[in-house]
Design an enzyme around this catalytic site. Sequence first.
Site, PDB file in Angstrom:
ATOM      1  N   GLY A 301       0.642  -1.255  -0.129  1.00  0.00           N
ATOM      2  CA  GLY A 301       0.084  -0.017   0.169  1.00  0.00           C
ATOM      3  C   GLY A 301       0.995   1.284  -0.022  1.00  0.00           C
ATOM      4  O   GLY A 301       1.777   1.140  -0.327  1.00  0.00           O
ATOM      5  N   HIS A 302       0.130   2.244   0.527  1.00  0.00           N
ATOM      6  CA  HIS A 302       0.601   3.853   0.356  1.00  0.00           C
ATOM      7  C   HIS A 302       2.106   3.874   1.238  1.00  0.00           C
ATOM      8  O   HIS A 302       2.978   4.327   0.755  1.00  0.00           O
ATOM      9  CB  HIS A 302      -0.162   4.565   0.787  1.00  0.00           C
ATOM     10  CG  HIS A 302       0.056   6.177   0.928  1.00  0.00           C
ATOM     11  ND1 HIS A 302       0.205   6.978  -0.080  1.00  0.00           N
ATOM     12  CD2 HIS A 302       0.513   7.087   1.860  1.00  0.00           C
ATOM     13  CE1 HIS A 302       0.633   7.976   0.207  1.00  0.00           C
ATOM     14  NE2 HIS A 302       0.822   8.167   1.427  1.00  0.00           N
ATOM     15  N   PHE A 303       2.242   3.146   2.447  1.00  0.00           N
ATOM     16  CA  PHE A 303       3.299   3.244   3.175  1.00  0.00           C
ATOM     17  C   PHE A 303       4.113   1.984   3.041  1.00  0.00           C
ATOM     18  O   PHE A 303       4.173   1.040   3.636  1.00  0.00           O
ATOM     19  CB  PHE A 303       2.820   3.448   4.621  1.00  0.00           C
ATOM     20  CG  PHE A 303       2.625   5.009   5.011  1.00  0.00           C
ATOM     21  CD1 PHE A 303       3.410   6.081   4.596  1.00  0.00           C
ATOM     22  CD2 PHE A 303       1.543   5.281   5.551  1.00  0.00           C
ATOM     23  CE1 PHE A 303       3.088   7.420   4.619  1.00  0.00           C
ATOM     24  CE2 PHE A 303       0.773   6.519   5.731  1.00  0.00           C
ATOM     25  CZ  PHE A 303       1.808   7.621   5.484  1.00  0.00           C
TER      26      PHE A 303
END
Length: 326
Positions: A301-303
């Site tokens: 995901g994003h991180f």
Amino acid sequence: MNPSRILGHSLAAFSLVVLAHTAQAATAAAPAANVASTASVSYRTVKVDGVNIFYREAGPKNAPTLLLLHGFPTSSQMFRNLIPMLADRYHIIAPDYPGYGQSDMPPMDKFEYSFDHLASIIDKFTTAVGVSRYALYVQDYGAPIGYRIAAAHPERVSAIVVQNGNAYDEGLDNDFWVPAKKYWAAKTEANGKPLRQLFEMPATKWQYSEGYRDQTHISPDAATIDQALMDRPGNKDIQLEMFYSYGTNPGHYPEWQAYFRKHQPPMLIVWGKNDKIFPAAGAHPYLRDLPKAELHLLDTGHFALEEDSAVIAGLMRKFLARTLKP
């Protein structure tokens, strides 16, 4: 042939294989052992334009420098796992922006919260800590901050690692940015209200849960720390102002893309492909301007560092070894 001679040859061959595998294992394990024994992170503060800027520092100061620039709504703590994996070979500096992490949070009537200003602060920060050339790691907010600095001072940037950080219109063509674009067009309380939901714990937890392979590998501490810092009085107003300022970034995209084309900085693209904020659609366009860039789409995901810090560190070590002079 004598059976004992056959057995002797077999044992000799087996011994050679075992020795070869042992040597390979020792060689592979050496970097990890070296990292574990030498990486020591220091936590420092330096004053820039009257603001205390907190930063993490590790690694030998005579080694090539990596400047790690964090995203929203986090801080340099997003690099807590990555830094020890690189600090045996590189000098690493990871600052918190004003209003984020452990840096000062001056009130809005005394400090301009904008990407232009934060880029200026980080530019001056590098001078304050005595760093004149560095490789950039940029993620989320770190991209528009880092690219402003790189375009202004291309001679300072030795390489770029971009992880879910946007520089192309395609990266903003998704549902997440619809309310933000409405706010950019008209900065009203009504248009800002939907964005304020992004500064509350459900949205913060969403950033650390959406698109990851295995939630049991995502530390809940990260979301807790980020939210606690956003819950400080006045901080959510700062975050809303930064969301408004994000609307200035697309206007700089042509400038940053021209910088890429002209200077061809070595680039490693490591991207969490399941990110709903900066999806993979924002990763591919880099190759238009940087055809030699290295692109890796990761199933996270994003991180991405929360789940794939070891993978990213491995890719970085190979990329930087080819790119930077020791």
